[in-house]
Design a protein around this motif. Structure first.
Motif, short mmCIF file in Angstrom:
data_model
loop_
_atom_site.label_atom_id
_atom_site.label_comp_id
_atom_site.label_asym_id
_atom_site.label_seq_id
_atom_site.Cartn_x
_atom_site.Cartn_y
_atom_site.Cartn_z
N PHE A 285 3.64 32.21 -17.65
CA PHE A 285 2.78 31.06 -17.96
C PHE A 285 3.55 29.74 -17.85
O PHE A 285 2.98 28.71 -17.47
CB PHE A 285 2.17 31.20 -19.35
N THR A 286 4.84 29.78 -18.17
CA THR A 286 5.67 28.59 -17.98
C THR A 286 5.72 28.21 -16.50
O THR A 286 5.58 27.04 -16.13
CB THR A 286 7.10 28.85 -18.50
N ALA A 287 5.92 29.23 -15.63
CA ALA A 287 5.97 28.97 -14.20
C ALA A 287 4.64 28.44 -13.68
O ALA A 287 4.60 27.52 -12.85
CB ALA A 287 6.36 30.25 -13.46
N LEU A 288 3.53 28.99 -14.17
CA LEU A 288 2.21 28.51 -13.74
C LEU A 288 1.98 27.06 -14.17
O LEU A 288 1.40 26.26 -13.43
CB LEU A 288 1.11 29.41 -14.32
N ASN A 289 2.44 26.72 -15.35
CA ASN A 289 2.33 25.33 -15.80
C ASN A 289 3.18 24.40 -14.93
O ASN A 289 2.80 23.25 -14.66
CB ASN A 289 2.76 25.21 -17.27
N GLN A 290 4.33 24.89 -14.48
CA GLN A 290 5.20 24.08 -13.62
C GLN A 290 4.59 23.87 -12.23
O GLN A 290 4.79 22.83 -11.61
CB GLN A 290 6.58 24.72 -13.53
N VAL A 291 3.86 24.88 -11.75
CA VAL A 291 3.11 24.70 -10.49
C VAL A 291 2.11 23.56 -10.66
O VAL A 291 1.98 22.68 -9.80
CB VAL A 291 2.36 26.00 -10.11
N ASP A 292 1.41 23.58 -11.78
CA ASP A 292 0.41 22.55 -12.06
C ASP A 292 1.07 21.17 -12.19
O ASP A 292 0.54 20.16 -11.70
CB ASP A 292 -0.34 22.90 -13.34
N GLU A 293 2.23 21.11 -12.83
CA GLU A 293 2.93 19.84 -12.99
C GLU A 293 3.35 19.25 -11.65
O GLU A 293 3.19 18.05 -11.41
CB GLU A 293 4.15 20.04 -13.89
N LEU B 179 -5.18 32.84 -19.01
CA LEU B 179 -5.16 33.03 -17.56
C LEU B 179 -6.50 32.67 -16.94
O LEU B 179 -6.55 32.05 -15.87
CB LEU B 179 -4.80 34.48 -17.24
N ASN B 180 -7.60 33.03 -17.61
CA ASN B 180 -8.93 32.69 -17.09
C ASN B 180 -9.12 31.18 -17.02
O ASN B 180 -9.75 30.66 -16.09
CB ASN B 180 -10.01 33.32 -17.96
N ASN B 181 -8.59 30.46 -18.00
CA ASN B 181 -8.70 29.00 -18.00
C ASN B 181 -7.93 28.41 -16.81
O ASN B 181 -8.39 27.45 -16.18
CB ASN B 181 -8.15 28.43 -19.30
N ILE B 182 -6.75 28.98 -16.52
CA ILE B 182 -5.96 28.51 -15.38
C ILE B 182 -6.71 28.76 -14.08
O ILE B 182 -6.78 27.88 -13.20
CB ILE B 182 -4.58 29.20 -15.37
N LYS B 183 -7.30 29.94 -13.94
CA LYS B 183 -8.06 30.26 -12.73
C LYS B 183 -9.25 29.32 -12.56
O LYS B 183 -9.53 28.84 -11.45
CB LYS B 183 -8.57 31.71 -12.79
N SER B 184 -9.96 29.05 -13.66
CA SER B 184 -11.11 28.15 -13.59
C SER B 184 -10.69 26.75 -13.17
O SER B 184 -11.38 26.08 -12.38
CB SER B 184 -11.81 28.09 -14.96
N LYS B 185 -9.56 26.29 -13.69
CA LYS B 185 -9.06 24.96 -13.33
C LYS B 185 -8.72 24.89 -11.84
O LYS B 185 -9.03 23.89 -11.17
CB LYS B 185 -7.82 24.64 -14.18
N ILE B 186 -8.12 25.96 -11.31
CA ILE B 186 -7.78 26.00 -9.89
C ILE B 186 -9.05 25.99 -9.03
O ILE B 186 -9.14 25.27 -8.03
CB ILE B 186 -6.94 27.25 -9.58
N GLU B 187 -10.05 26.79 -9.45
CA GLU B 187 -11.30 26.85 -8.69
C GLU B 187 -12.02 25.51 -8.70
O GLU B 187 -12.55 25.08 -7.67
CB GLU B 187 -12.19 27.94 -9.28
N ASN B 188 -12.05 24.85 -9.84
CA ASN B 188 -12.72 23.55 -9.93
C ASN B 188 -12.02 22.50 -9.06
O ASN B 188 -12.68 21.68 -8.41
CB ASN B 188 -12.75 23.08 -11.39
#
Length: 302
Positions: free
Chosen positions: A151-159, A271-280
């Motif tokens: 989850f840290t790595a996924l947040n860094q992708v977003d950053e 994880l579902n929230n991250i996926k939804s954010k990517i889709e939006n």
């Protein structure tokens, strides 16, 4: 027209004994009639009280507390009454003949039943919670660490993606001049910030996806560097890294769910929230692209 019955009416008779006897019978019948009527009214009242309890348990609970206080006060009053040396037997008879006391006894029985049902419901809920707690287990420290890292790595992708968007998009990091900024970050804060975010992501991703050669630190960090001829490779690397991290997170969460570990539900929701954010974001980007295409088409027709 039906005649009206007066149970107390007495027909004249010259015999005084018969007159007195008839009057006594009439009085007795009248008293029995009035007692039966009063008892019927009281029974109807008690039935209504029972119906109100079944409709509103919370109100009954409040009444339970109030009636408990009333009971204590009545017991205290009774004790004070006895302390005045009044005949105990007579007091008990008077109490038993008092309609209010009969109501009080009925209320006590009803409130005891309320308390029994309340305790039964509470015990059932506590047992359900206990069963759930027994079934669930604490997640091992190693798996907690793996989930935290992914989850840290996924947040860094977003950053990193947010930083690029904030600076005007990937086009702002392509070309000779912008590539120069990332090669010599000391003279460009934008380049230094980009490099730092890319390095953090490469470090976290290589830890999460260790064992997969193309996801080692050096490879990821190099592939995220913008090129003089464009940023397609950097964008592709970021997207591929994000997909791999999501897949890894899904694997770890499925394992936690299969073991019924604490925290598995929260991890799945995250994880579902991250996926939804990517889709939006993808939908918004597609809409923006379509809008630009339509504007260019209109301009060309003009």
């Amino acid at each position: 027209m039906a005649s009206w019955f007066n149970p107390r009416a007495v027909t004249y008779n010259s015999n005084p004994y018969l007159v007195a006897q008839s009057g006594a019978i009439g009085d007795t019948l009248y008293k029995l009639y009035m007692d039966a009527r009063a008892n019927k009214q009281e029974q109807d009242k008690q039935n209504e009280l029972k119906r109100q309890f079944e409709v509103n348990f919370a109100e009954n609970q409040r009444q339970f507390n109030e009636n408990n206080n009333l009971q204590k006060q009545q017991h205290q009053d009774l004790q004070d009454y006895r302390n005045k040396n009044i005949e105990i037997t007579q007091n008990q008879n008077d109490f038993n003949n008092n309609l209010n006391l009969q109501k009080f006894y009925l209320e006590q029985q009803k409130l005891k039943e309320n308390q029994r049902q309340f305790n039964e419901t509470l015990t059932r809920e506590l047992n359900n919670d206990l069963d759930l707690a027994i079934k669930q287990k604490n997640m091992p420290v190693s798996e907690q660490k793996d989930l935290k890292n992914v989850f840290t790595a996924l947040n860094q992708v977003d950053e990193l993606q947010n930083y690029v968007d904030k600076k005007g998009g990937w086009d702002k990091f392509g070309g000779v001049y912008d590539r120069f900024k990332t090669l010599w970050p000391n003279i460009s804060q934008d380049g230094a910030n980009y490099n730092a975010l890319a390095s953090n992501l490469a470090t976290s991703t290589s830890e999460v996806l260790k064992g997969q050669g193309k996801f080692n630190y050096e490879k990821i960090n190099q592939d995220l560097e913008p090129s003089i001829v464009g940023t397609q490779k950097a964008q592709s690397t970021l997207n591929e890294t994000q997909k791999m991290l999501i897949n890894r997170a899904d694997e770890l969460i499925k394992l936690a769910e299969s073991q019924n570990y604490y925290g598995a539900n929260e991890a799945r929701e995250n994880l579902n929230n991250i996926k939804s954010k990517i889709e939006n974001k993808a939908k918004n980007d597609e809409k923006t692209t379509n809008d630009l295409f339509n504007q260019n088409t209109i301009m060309m027709k003009r």
